[in-house]
Design an enzyme around this catalytic site. Sequence first.
Site, PDB file in Angstrom:
ATOM      1  N   GLU A   1       0.852  -1.206   0.000  1.00  0.00           N
ATOM      2  CA  GLU A   1       0.000   0.000   0.000  1.00  0.00           C
ATOM      3  C   GLU A   1       0.876   1.240   0.000  1.00  0.00           C
ATOM      4  O   GLU A   1       0.688   2.169   0.788  1.00  0.00           O
ATOM      5  CB  GLU A   1      -0.930  -0.017   1.217  1.00  0.00           C
ATOM      6  CG  GLU A   1      -1.705  -1.331   1.345  1.00  0.00           C
ATOM      7  CD  GLU A   1      -2.754  -1.311   2.442  1.00  0.00           C
ATOM      8  OE1 GLU A   1      -2.497  -0.719   3.496  1.00  0.00           O
ATOM      9  OE2 GLU A   1      -3.834  -1.887   2.215  1.00  0.00           O
TER      10      GLU A   1
ATOM     11  N   CYS B   1     -11.068   0.549   7.093  1.00  0.00           N
ATOM     12  CA  CYS B   1     -10.504   1.850   7.460  1.00  0.00           C
ATOM     13  C   CYS B   1     -11.112   2.993   6.658  1.00  0.00           C
ATOM     14  O   CYS B   1     -11.335   4.086   7.179  1.00  0.00           O
ATOM     15  CB  CYS B   1      -8.996   1.830   7.264  1.00  0.00           C
ATOM     16  SG  CYS B   1      -8.466   1.233   5.649  1.00  0.00           S
TER      17      CYS B   1
END
Length: 630
Positions: free
Chosen positions: A300, A384
């Site tokens: 990520e 998230c």
Amino acid sequence: MSAVVLDTRSTSEATVHPVPMDAVRIDDGFWRTRLDRLYAVTLPSQYAQCEATGRLDNFRRVSGRSTAPFRGRYYDDSDVYKWLEAASWALAGRDDRELQALVDGLIDDIAAAQHHDGYINTYFSLERTDQRYSDLVNKHELYCAGHLIQAGIAHRRATGSEALINVVVRLADHICAEFGPEARHTADGHPEIELALVELARETGHRTYAERARFFLSQRGLQPPRLGGHRTLQDHEPPVEAREIAGHAVRAIYLACGLADAGMELDDAALWAAAERLWASAYERKVYVTGGLGAHHAGESFGADFDLPNRSAYAESCAAVAGVMWNWRMLTGTGDPRYADWMETTLYNGMLAGLARDGSHYFYPNPLRATSGHERQEWFDCACCPPNLARLIASLPGYLYGVSDGALWVHHFVAGQVEVTFPSGERLTLQLETGYPWEGDVELIVREAPARPIALRVRVPGWCGKASVEVNDNAARDLAAGTYATLRQSWAAGDRVSLRLPMSPRRLVSDARVEANLGRVALARGPLIYCVESHDRSGLEQDAFALPDDAQVSVRAEVGSLDGAALLDTEAVALDQPPRSGRLYQPTNRRASEAARQVPISAIPYFAWANRGLSTMDVWLRRLEVASSS
Ligand SMILES: [Zn+2]
């Protein structure tokens, strides 16, 4: 009731203080629609997801209110805290009894799950109590704590209630006792506690919390490494020495927010300078045109400079949210319009694309090219992004204006009203009327003003060409793009400032080092970046057309499924495509060139893509360069 503020800065003269959120009203228009949808759909549906997935029962389990087993991941508490922060901001200046009841009930469940020593984490409770802080590298305890601290601050600022801030202060005191020069020397694998502690220092006036944030920043990049030395964990170099933003994008940006916050609040020039260097690395060499951050799915993470693939772009919604937070901090510290420009680009493009038009579906990565159908999801196992998007949109009123000595700053153009009280007690009330981002006319109407001269500092976006401003009936004057125009005079009720931002469609090209965009062009208008979906290109395959430099681009108001967005219509040129079947490689098959076939295409705002069924999509279109006739 305490003031509703975001990220106040206490000292320097260069400070542009935030305007309290409840001093800002948002009228009908682009953001009113989105805030109302957030209140009506997004917040209730996210609460229901937290309930359905066991995230709320995890708290009740710790206090004995539920017998359900622990469910989910060890960091799921953070989703609940981000929702609570969003819901708190949504209560600022609003009477919403249903939401209030959810918030009150949740705070009660959280408070009941707090240990006598202040610790809260539903994973490391009961049978795992003895494992507390045993795996800070991977298990995110201080990350979760940071989000609870932010929620507590939001809740007090928005509602005046002490219910959650009391829980938060006990937690923060516990953390300060457990970690520090005289205690454990380490940090969390996922930054977040740093910026939260600085914000708590602002909220409570206790500098200790900001000092502890600086301590956590000092625990990274040491030899031997405290966290394994990895970029993903932001442990590869001391943050104060950082020159390149790298590793996990969300972690890197939260860390940069912490650097900026601690630098500001502790007047630590070295920390602030590190935040500025990281900003230049991110926003001069590593950001997508949408404001998206993080090039790669692997880790990520950020890529190398100019490494910005479109189809495989990660550009996590959380990273866009964090990018807005970071630019806001840099803006409040300097008044530099570059930061406001990137806030705006991110708000209208990279961030907003994360949320579906229906208010209850979300993107996690936000690619700039889709070759197969992408659909937003209702929720994620790792959730998230949804509550992060919610807390940013809910706090939008706090990001629009700034105030400094004798000046009101207009950072962003959102229809509504702002009422500021200067330290002298004098009041300035300003109404803002606009159809932005669809239209570029912005009217600022003075409703109430002090007798002495006050400066209106109005941002002239970096994207616009020749902007102009008129004050009352005086002749228009030109404004330089990428500045704050300063209009300083004695104002009276009824005075009117008319800002004209040219909204002609624009063509953008990349720095030649962005390989993915070679020979490609993107369309933009105002703050919006556009894209072309398969719905709008006359049945042509992706890449089977090119946009000539001299093709006329016209603006059309859409009616229907895109909430009245302004679309861009143009004529592309169809291109011959190599065959898709047969051999992998083959000789070219040159034919006599046929007359170029023109085909109509339409571009829609990037944030609105993937709302009309499955599609393929491109931000960067093949470009047909047309030789200049001169
Ligand atoms: Zn996320």
